[in-house]
Design a protein around this motif. Structure first.
Motif, PDB file in Angstrom:
ATOM      1  N   PRO A 206       5.795 -12.983   4.391  1.00 11.53           N
ATOM      2  CA  PRO A 206       5.272 -12.618   5.791  1.00 11.53           C
ATOM      3  C   PRO A 206       6.652 -12.251   6.653  1.00 11.53           C
ATOM      4  O   PRO A 206       6.329 -11.727   7.881  1.00 11.53           O
ATOM      5  CB  PRO A 206       4.627 -13.862   6.434  1.00 11.53           C
ATOM      6  CG  PRO A 206       3.989 -14.503   5.192  1.00 11.53           C
ATOM      7  CD  PRO A 206       4.961 -14.254   3.968  1.00 11.53           C
ATOM      8  N   ALA A 207       7.458 -12.719   6.288  1.00 12.72           N
ATOM      9  CA  ALA A 207       8.850 -12.332   6.975  1.00 12.72           C
ATOM     10  C   ALA A 207       9.276 -10.887   6.562  1.00 12.72           C
ATOM     11  O   ALA A 207      10.244 -10.375   7.375  1.00 12.72           O
ATOM     12  CB  ALA A 207      10.050 -13.317   6.548  1.00 12.72           C
ATOM     13  N   ASN A 208       8.983 -10.376   5.651  1.00 15.76           N
ATOM     14  CA  ASN A 208       9.161  -8.829   5.216  1.00 15.76           C
ATOM     15  C   ASN A 208       8.399  -7.905   6.300  1.00 15.76           C
ATOM     16  O   ASN A 208       7.273  -8.087   6.479  1.00 15.76           O
ATOM     17  CB  ASN A 208       8.535  -8.800   3.860  1.00 15.76           C
ATOM     18  CG  ASN A 208       9.321  -7.378   3.168  1.00 15.76           C
ATOM     19  OD1 ASN A 208       9.390  -6.258   3.892  1.00 15.76           O
ATOM     20  ND2 ASN A 208       9.266  -7.424   1.747  1.00 15.76           N
ATOM     21  N   PRO A 209       9.338  -6.917   7.025  1.00 14.29           N
ATOM     22  CA  PRO A 209       8.480  -6.028   7.701  1.00 14.29           C
ATOM     23  C   PRO A 209       7.411  -5.258   7.004  1.00 14.29           C
ATOM     24  O   PRO A 209       6.597  -4.396   7.582  1.00 14.29           O
ATOM     25  CB  PRO A 209       9.600  -5.210   8.263  1.00 14.29           C
ATOM     26  CG  PRO A 209      10.945  -5.728   7.553  1.00 14.29           C
ATOM     27  CD  PRO A 209      10.593  -6.759   6.840  1.00 14.29           C
ATOM     28  N   LYS A 210       7.521  -5.222   5.560  1.00 13.64           N
ATOM     29  CA  LYS A 210       6.524  -4.460   4.994  1.00 13.64           C
ATOM     30  C   LYS A 210       5.241  -5.176   4.520  1.00 13.64           C
ATOM     31  O   LYS A 210       4.405  -4.594   3.798  1.00 13.64           O
ATOM     32  CB  LYS A 210       7.251  -3.709   3.726  1.00 13.64           C
ATOM     33  CG  LYS A 210       8.397  -2.837   3.752  1.00 13.64           C
ATOM     34  CD  LYS A 210       8.931  -2.203   2.716  1.00 13.64           C
ATOM     35  CE  LYS A 210       9.936  -1.201   2.968  1.00 13.64           C
ATOM     36  NZ  LYS A 210      10.826  -0.821   1.796  1.00 13.64           N
ATOM     37  N   CYS A 211       5.145  -6.468   5.137  1.00 16.50           N
ATOM     38  CA  CYS A 211       4.136  -7.280   4.814  1.00 16.50           C
ATOM     39  C   CYS A 211       2.808  -6.628   5.500  1.00 16.50           C
ATOM     40  O   CYS A 211       2.816  -6.461   6.749  1.00 16.50           O
ATOM     41  CB  CYS A 211       4.366  -8.737   5.112  1.00 16.50           C
ATOM     42  SG  CYS A 211       3.072  -9.881   4.638  1.00 16.50           S
ATOM     43  N   SER A 212       1.697  -6.665   4.634  1.00 17.26           N
ATOM     44  CA  SER A 212       0.578  -6.416   4.907  1.00 17.26           C
ATOM     45  C   SER A 212      -0.225  -7.409   5.183  1.00 17.26           C
ATOM     46  O   SER A 212      -0.133  -8.431   3.983  1.00 17.26           O
ATOM     47  CB  SER A 212      -0.214  -4.942   4.669  1.00 17.26           C
ATOM     48  OG  SER A 212       0.634  -3.854   4.663  1.00 17.26           O
ATOM     49  N   TRP A 213      -1.529  -7.666   5.464  1.00 18.83           N
ATOM     50  CA  TRP A 213      -2.470  -8.780   5.429  1.00 18.83           C
ATOM     51  C   TRP A 213      -3.797  -8.335   5.057  1.00 18.83           C
ATOM     52  O   TRP A 213      -4.184  -7.136   5.839  1.00 18.83           O
ATOM     53  CB  TRP A 213      -2.581  -9.573   6.672  1.00 18.83           C
ATOM     54  CG  TRP A 213      -1.230 -10.498   7.003  1.00 18.83           C
ATOM     55  CD1 TRP A 213      -0.238  -9.998   7.392  1.00 18.83           C
ATOM     56  CD2 TRP A 213      -1.243 -11.939   6.499  1.00 18.83           C
ATOM     57  NE1 TRP A 213       1.005 -11.042   7.620  1.00 18.83           N
ATOM     58  CE2 TRP A 213       0.172 -11.901   6.959  1.00 18.83           C
ATOM     59  CE3 TRP A 213      -2.024 -12.712   6.175  1.00 18.83           C
ATOM     60  CZ2 TRP A 213       0.822 -13.562   6.957  1.00 18.83           C
ATOM     61  CZ3 TRP A 213      -1.246 -14.028   5.781  1.00 18.83           C
ATOM     62  CH2 TRP A 213      -0.090 -14.153   6.125  1.00 18.83           C
ATOM     63  N   ILE A 214      -4.497  -8.503   3.879  1.00 19.01           N
ATOM     64  CA  ILE A 214      -5.677  -8.205   3.608  1.00 19.01           C
ATOM     65  C   ILE A 214      -6.867  -9.335   3.776  1.00 19.01           C
ATOM     66  O   ILE A 214      -6.604 -10.564   3.428  1.00 19.01           O
ATOM     67  CB  ILE A 214      -5.715  -7.902   2.114  1.00 19.01           C
ATOM     68  CG1 ILE A 214      -4.621  -6.807   1.900  1.00 19.01           C
ATOM     69  CG2 ILE A 214      -6.976  -7.224   1.912  1.00 19.01           C
ATOM     70  CD1 ILE A 214      -4.549  -5.563   2.638  1.00 19.01           C
ATOM     71  N   ALA A 215      -8.013  -9.087   4.412  1.00 23.69           N
ATOM     72  CA  ALA A 215      -8.943  -9.857   4.612  1.00 23.69           C
ATOM     73  C   ALA A 215      -9.891 -10.240   2.908  1.00 23.69           C
ATOM     74  O   ALA A 215     -10.508  -9.210   2.756  1.00 23.69           O
ATOM     75  CB  ALA A 215      -9.968  -9.376   5.480  1.00 23.69           C
ATOM     76  N   HIS A 216      -9.710 -11.343   2.514  1.00 25.52           N
ATOM     77  CA  HIS A 216     -10.327 -11.536   1.292  1.00 25.52           C
ATOM     78  C   HIS A 216     -11.971 -11.563   1.160  1.00 25.52           C
ATOM     79  O   HIS A 216     -12.294 -10.815   0.313  1.00 25.52           O
ATOM     80  CB  HIS A 216     -10.067 -12.927   1.182  1.00 25.52           C
ATOM     81  CG  HIS A 216     -10.306 -13.340  -0.159  1.00 25.52           C
ATOM     82  ND1 HIS A 216     -11.565 -14.106  -0.654  1.00 25.52           N
ATOM     83  CD2 HIS A 216      -9.684 -13.162  -1.416  1.00 25.52           C
ATOM     84  CE1 HIS A 216     -11.714 -14.357  -2.062  1.00 25.52           C
ATOM     85  NE2 HIS A 216     -10.522 -13.898  -2.556  1.00 25.52           N
ATOM     86  N   THR A 217     -12.564 -11.610   2.343  1.00 21.59           N
ATOM     87  CA  THR A 217     -14.035 -11.606   2.484  1.00 21.59           C
ATOM     88  C   THR A 217     -14.367 -10.114   2.156  1.00 21.59           C
ATOM     89  O   THR A 217     -15.549  -9.957   1.805  1.00 21.59           O
ATOM     90  CB  THR A 217     -14.511 -12.038   3.872  1.00 21.59           C
ATOM     91  OG1 THR A 217     -13.989 -13.473   4.054  1.00 21.59           O
ATOM     92  CG2 THR A 217     -16.001 -12.028   4.063  1.00 21.59           C
ATOM     93  N   HIS A 218     -13.533  -9.187   2.812  1.00 18.25           N
ATOM     94  CA  HIS A 218     -14.185  -7.807   2.730  1.00 18.25           C
ATOM     95  C   HIS A 218     -13.787  -6.908   1.522  1.00 18.25           C
ATOM     96  O   HIS A 218     -14.165  -5.797   1.346  1.00 18.25           O
ATOM     97  CB  HIS A 218     -13.487  -7.088   3.867  1.00 18.25           C
ATOM     98  CG  HIS A 218     -13.903  -7.196   5.299  1.00 18.25           C
ATOM     99  ND1 HIS A 218     -15.296  -6.818   5.671  1.00 18.25           N
ATOM    100  CD2 HIS A 218     -13.302  -7.982   6.123  1.00 18.25           C
ATOM    101  CE1 HIS A 218     -15.322  -7.524   6.981  1.00 18.25           C
ATOM    102  NE2 HIS A 218     -14.450  -8.313   7.124  1.00 18.25           N
ATOM    103  N   ILE A 219     -13.186  -7.365   0.444  1.00 19.14           N
ATOM    104  CA  ILE A 219     -12.634  -6.984  -0.919  1.00 19.14           C
ATOM    105  C   ILE A 219     -13.840  -7.041  -1.714  1.00 19.14           C
ATOM    106  O   ILE A 219     -14.431  -7.640  -1.995  1.00 19.14           O
ATOM    107  CB  ILE A 219     -11.490  -7.655  -1.419  1.00 19.14           C
ATOM    108  CG1 ILE A 219     -10.189  -7.522  -0.667  1.00 19.14           C
ATOM    109  CG2 ILE A 219     -11.302  -6.789  -2.743  1.00 19.14           C
ATOM    110  CD1 ILE A 219      -9.123  -8.420  -1.244  1.00 19.14           C
TER     111      ILE A 219
END
Length: 173
Positions: free
Chosen positions: A96-109
């Motif tokens: 999460p400290a990396n500016p290229k970090c994205s977050w994905i919602a597990h429920t929607h996959i």
């Protein structure tokens, strides 16, 4: 791939499927937020949006990460529960400290697919797709770790709900 609907602020919700990093200049990152029906460009990093969502619900990103570590021992790229009662579980694609970090919602996959050049395609339940420059193995690991965390946290919540009456302190006579 993304519509240019800009909003200066955004609140993570159960409709949020992904918060995708988009570096624009050195030291600056903005986010594309993918929801079930809408897409937004936000002038904050994905980790900042996740931290704000956690704070809105009484914690912080670090607090949620600490909770994950206590529950299942995951210390790096820890998945978090923004709000377990709404099924809001997210995992980071890098630190999460990396500016290229994205977050994905597990429920929607719905599924993830290996793509050439060390990338992964994520297909969501509503048919929307994104491709991220993250290895398939790393993405699969994050999906599985988030599933483990969800299960363990859900078991704790069910236990507390089942034994709520027994756990309430009663005054001594």
């Amino acid at each position: 791939m993304y519509k240019d609907f800009y909003t200066p602020s955004y609140e993570i919700s159960p409709l949020t499927m992904a918060v995708i990093a988009n570096p624009i200049k050195k030291g600056e990152t903005y986010s594309y937020v993918l929801e079930e029906e809408m897409e937004y460009a936000i002038d904050n990093s994905p980790s900042r949006l996740m931290n704000d969502a956690c704070k809105y619900l009484g914690s912080s990103l670090k607090g949620r990460q600490d909770g994950t570590r206590e529950i299942c021992g995951i210390t790096h790229k820890a998945p978090i529960s923004v709000d377990p009662s709404c099924g809001m579980y997210f995992f980071p694609t890098t630190s999460p400290a990396n500016p290229k970090c994205s977050w994905i919602a597990h429920t929607h996959i719905d599924q993830i697919n290996r793509i050439p050049d060390n990338s992964t395609e994520i297909i969501f339940h509503n048919g929307k797709k994104i491709t991220l420059k993250v290895s398939y193995g790393s993405m699969l690991n994050q999906v599985q770790r988030t599933a483990q965390f969800r299960y363990l946290l859900d078991q704790r919540i069910k236990y507390l709900q089942k034994h709520a009456a027994d756990l309430v302190a009663e005054p001594q006579p």
